[in-house]
Design an enzyme around this catalytic site. Structure first.
Site, mmCIF file in Angstrom:
data_model
loop_
_atom_site.group_PDB
_atom_site.id
_atom_site.type_symbol
_atom_site.label_atom_id
_atom_site.label_comp_id
_atom_site.label_asym_id
_atom_site.label_seq_id
_atom_site.Cartn_x
_atom_site.Cartn_y
_atom_site.Cartn_z
ATOM 1 N N ASP A 353 0.887 -1.015 -0.003
ATOM 2 C CA ASP A 353 0.047 -0.043 -0.002
ATOM 3 C C ASP A 353 0.780 1.313 0.111
ATOM 4 O O ASP A 353 1.707 1.545 0.820
ATOM 5 C CB ASP A 353 -0.848 0.011 1.202
ATOM 6 C CG ASP A 353 -1.876 1.081 1.273
ATOM 7 O OD1 ASP A 353 -2.043 2.023 0.195
ATOM 8 O OD2 ASP A 353 -2.647 1.174 2.149
ATOM 9 N N CYS A 397 7.332 -7.681 -19.478
ATOM 10 C CA CYS A 397 8.133 -8.990 -19.845
ATOM 11 C C CYS A 397 7.395 -10.296 -19.541
ATOM 12 O O CYS A 397 7.954 -11.244 -19.686
ATOM 13 C CB CYS A 397 9.442 -9.041 -18.801
ATOM 14 S SG CYS A 397 8.988 -9.178 -17.229
#
Length: 441
Positions: A353, A397
């Protein structure tokens, strides 16, 4: 009681290859069951043997091609069939890149029910000797009475017995036997676990993972080899923090990301394996962001400054965020070395967070670049979409996590996928590197 493993059929089986899976294996059906067959191409008739039989699917590998595909070629590397470093050397290079593009578009369709407005032309580069970062296994094999150096065999923990590697930079790939003989001549020949390879624009660096301290004679042998072959040689007796330079007295690695900008790095730092594709990727990112001098850019997962540095040359400010403190320290040094003063760097775990993060309070950002690991950026996306920037550029990727994140950005956050395409960072493998542009609706 442990369940006894089911015995695999020994006889070869005929199969018609219907398509290619995302990882480049042939897909067929035998007796109504899906079979993934390594070494087969779409449209081929092959004979295969089973490697694994599971409840929902089975796996095998090709032992004979009866009717070859027009896309089939003879692999350049004699170890292509056994080495796990490559999986597509039997496929024409143009067909490889088209397959990767179809994988990307297929993931967009399956996971986000969308296609980009424009498919970008693929970025391609050198097919051989391109790999400048690698981790090679090292193992003394008693039956062979010598040390093996290289990649693992396909679907195995054993090292492939190979004399050279065609995708590794030649300063290492064409010297595997030299390294085998060097390590085999050490007193601790069976206590070297791996070799990490890092090649910059002018140097070749090797990090030997030594499980025991080296005596003076072994250190001399390694030093003499390094001198003779112009190698920067490091030892790593424990964790990454234990890496120490054996020879020469000092070492500095760097690569050019564009004319006038060099990125300096330590040998164990993450850098792109293919510097030619990296240059093209950075240039494409700059082009797609449509930079203006007044822009304020946020880059997430910024690493050493691979994108941050060239971006900063063209805009008002850049803020880079990365979870690895060491990489941020190097990124700050890179900004200083390149005389760039309009970058601010922050350390933050982008998988946690970040609601109260200082860098997130800057409401002046108008464009964002994201270059996350294979796991994607789903944790941080809800935070950055609140910034309501005009354009998000996503370097990926892993097409599966890109497509998952695309689903969120397009179907929940109000962005549209305007452009996307692939970049051939790893030729002859199924690895798909891609780039995507998201514009605010």
């Amino acid at each position: 009681m442990a369940r006894r493993r089911k015995k695999l059929p020994a006889d070869p089986v005929d199969a018609t290859i219907e398509s290619l899976s995302p990882e480049g294996r042939g897909v067929s059906h035998v007796d109504g069951k899906t079979i993934f067959i390594a070494g087969a191409l779409s449209g081929e008739q092959v004979k295969f043997v089973y490697d694994n039989i599971r409840a929902k699917f089975s796996e095998g590998h090709t032992i004979e091609v009866i009717e070859p595909s027009p896309e089939r070629i003879e692999p350049k590397c004699e170890y292509a069939a056994i080495c796990g470093g490559c999986s597509l050397q039997h496929m024409d290079a143009e067909a490889q890149i088209q397959h990767k593009q179809s994988v990307l578009l297929g993931h967009f369709q399956n996971l986000a029910d969308i296609q980009p407005t424009e498919v970008l032309p693929p970025l391609t580069g050198p097919l051989w000797g391109y790999r400048k970062k690698a981790r090679l296994g090292v193992r003394y094999v008693r039956k062979k009475e010598r040390v093996l150096v290289g990649f693992r065999e396909k679907n195995s923990s054993f090292l492939a017995d190979m004399k050279q590697c065609e995708v590794l930079h030649p300063s290492v790939g064409h010297h595997l036997m030299d390294l085998s003989e060097l390590i085999g001549d050490l007193a601790c020949f069976d206590k070297i676990a791996q070799i990490e390879v890092a090649v910059d624009d002018t140097h070749t660096c090797l990090i030997l993972r030594n499980l025991v301290d080296l005596n003076k004679d072994d250190q001399k042998k390694l030093t003499d080899y390094a001198k003779a072959n112009n190698i920067d040689l490091y030892l790593q007796p424990k964790g990454p923090d234990s890496i120490e330079l054996l020879w020469p007295e000092s070492s500095s690695l760097s690569y050019s990301v564009e004319e006038g900008i060099n990125v300096y790095f330590k040998p164990a730092d993450f850098t792109q394996v293919n510097t030619e594709i990296n240059k093209k990727m950075v240039a494409r990112a700059i082009d797609l962001l449509q930079l203006e001098k007044s822009d304020h850019i946020l880059e997430l997962f910024c690493g050493l400054g691979n994108f941050t540095l060239p971006l900063a040359k063209r805009v008002s400010t850049v803020v880079g965020v990365e979870g690895d403190k060491g990489l941020i320290e190097r990124a700050m040094e890179n900004a200083q070395r390149n005389n760039i003063e309009n970058i601010t760097y922050h350390v933050a775990n982008l998988m946690e967070d970040v609601t109260n993060a200082q860098w997130l309070r800057n409401v002046s950002y108008n464009k964002i670049l994201i270059d996350p690991p294979r796991s994607g950026a789903i944790e941080v996306l809800p935070h950055i979409v609140k910034l309501s920037v005009d354009r998000i550029l996503y370097i990926s990727c892993n097409p599966a996590t890109l497509a998952r994140d695309t689903n969120y950005l397009v179907n929940e956050a109000g962005y549209q996928l305007t452009k996307a395409g692939v970049m051939d960072m790893f030729p002859h493998t199924a690895h798909v590197e891609s780039i995507a542009v998201f514009d605010k609706k």
